[in-house]
Design a protein around this motif. Structure first.
Motif, PDB file in Angstrom:
ATOM      1  N   ILE A 142       0.830  -1.203   0.000  1.00 23.03           N
ATOM      2  CA  ILE A 142       0.000   0.000   0.000  1.00 23.03           C
ATOM      3  C   ILE A 142       0.865   1.254   0.000  1.00 23.03           C
ATOM      4  N   ARG A 143       1.960   1.258   0.737  1.00 26.48           N
ATOM      5  CA  ARG A 143       2.846   2.428   0.723  1.00 26.48           C
ATOM      6  C   ARG A 143       3.428   2.654  -0.677  1.00 26.48           C
ATOM      7  N   LYS A 144       3.759   1.566  -1.385  1.00 30.09           N
ATOM      8  CA  LYS A 144       4.278   1.698  -2.757  1.00 30.09           C
ATOM      9  C   LYS A 144       3.205   2.255  -3.689  1.00 30.09           C
ATOM     10  N   ILE A 145       2.015   1.697  -3.643  1.00 28.64           N
ATOM     11  CA  ILE A 145       0.913   2.173  -4.493  1.00 28.64           C
ATOM     12  C   ILE A 145       0.585   3.623  -4.161  1.00 28.64           C
ATOM     13  N   PHE A 146       0.488   3.928  -2.869  1.00 30.82           N
ATOM     14  CA  PHE A 146       0.184   5.280  -2.429  1.00 30.82           C
ATOM     15  C   PHE A 146       1.254   6.257  -2.913  1.00 30.82           C
ATOM     16  N   GLY A 147       2.507   5.860  -2.797  1.00 30.89           N
ATOM     17  CA  GLY A 147       3.602   6.699  -3.266  1.00 30.89           C
ATOM     18  C   GLY A 147       3.554   6.955  -4.763  1.00 30.89           C
ATOM     19  N   GLN A 148       3.074   5.979  -5.527  1.00 29.25           N
ATOM     20  CA  GLN A 148       2.951   6.167  -6.971  1.00 29.25           C
ATOM     21  C   GLN A 148       1.774   7.079  -7.319  1.00 29.25           C
ATOM     22  N   ILE A 149       0.702   7.008  -6.528  1.00 33.15           N
ATOM     23  CA  ILE A 149      -0.453   7.866  -6.777  1.00 33.15           C
ATOM     24  C   ILE A 149      -0.108   9.324  -6.455  1.00 33.15           C
ATOM     25  N   PHE A 150       0.583   9.529  -5.337  1.00 29.22           N
ATOM     26  CA  PHE A 150       0.908  10.886  -4.892  1.00 29.22           C
ATOM     27  C   PHE A 150       2.388  11.193  -5.069  1.00 29.22           C
ATOM     28  N   VAL A 151       2.923  10.868  -6.220  1.00 30.74           N
ATOM     29  CA  VAL A 151       4.358  10.954  -6.474  1.00 30.74           C
ATOM     30  C   VAL A 151       4.902  12.382  -6.381  1.00 30.74           C
ATOM     31  N   ASN A 152       4.165  13.372  -6.800  1.00 33.99           N
ATOM     32  CA  ASN A 152       4.671  14.758  -6.823  1.00 33.99           C
ATOM     33  C   ASN A 152       4.167  15.618  -5.684  1.00 33.99           C
ATOM     34  N   GLU A 153       3.576  15.017  -4.702  1.00 37.01           N
ATOM     35  CA  GLU A 153       2.985  15.843  -3.632  1.00 37.01           C
ATOM     36  C   GLU A 153       3.769  15.763  -2.363  1.00 37.01           C
TER      37      GLU A 153
END
Length: 153
Positions: A142-153
């Motif tokens: 989930i941390r990996k997926i979340f990091g990919q969704i919010f990559v520039n924030e």
């Protein structure tokens, strides 16, 4: 990880889904004598109830307690973020597992006068699975997926 309230909500929804679904599958497999393809389908009946409960508990009760306990144990300035993450995840499991086991026992186990005993047994059986699943699979995924969704924030 999450930096805003919206991000925290999205992260919690994602994590709760994966944790609750896996734990329901685990408990159904135990109750039915083993894992089958049918378990994955049967789990969605309980998900309708348990997923929203987990989200609400995490957002409004457990998250604050776990963060407070974590930052009593670690120093955010000197401790490595990995250690902080592991401690926070472990404390969330330590709090969520007995609470969710209590709710599942009440709603799905028909324990009757043996409620306390069944709840304690359910908690003891669920805890190693919940901790391992959180630390080694659900958390990193989930941390990996979340990091990919919010990559520039």
């Amino acid at each position: 990880m999450p930096k805003t309230k919206l991000q925290n909500f999205i992260f919690t929804v994602m994590m709760a889904f994966l944790m609750v679904y896996a734990m329901i599958c685990y408990n159904i497999a135990i109750a039915t004598g083993g894992m089958t393809n049918q378990v994955f389908i049967m789990a969605f009946q309980e998900m309708i109830v348990m997923w929203p409960i987990a989200i609400i508990l995490e957002l409004f009760v457990v998250e604050k307690i776990a963060h407070n306990l974590t930052f009593r144990l670690v120093d955010s300035q000197t401790d490595h973020s990995f250690h902080i993450t592991i401690i926070l995840c472990s404390l969330i499991v330590c709090l969520m597992c007995p609470i969710m086991s209590f709710i599942a026992t009440f709603l799905f186990k028909n324990a009757g006068i043996h409620f306390i005993a069944v709840w304690l047994q359910t908690t003891v059986i669920n805890f190693p699975m919940a901790l391992g699943w959180q630390i080694f699979f659900a958390g990193p995924f989930i941390r990996k997926i979340f990091g990919q969704i919010f990559v520039n924030e």
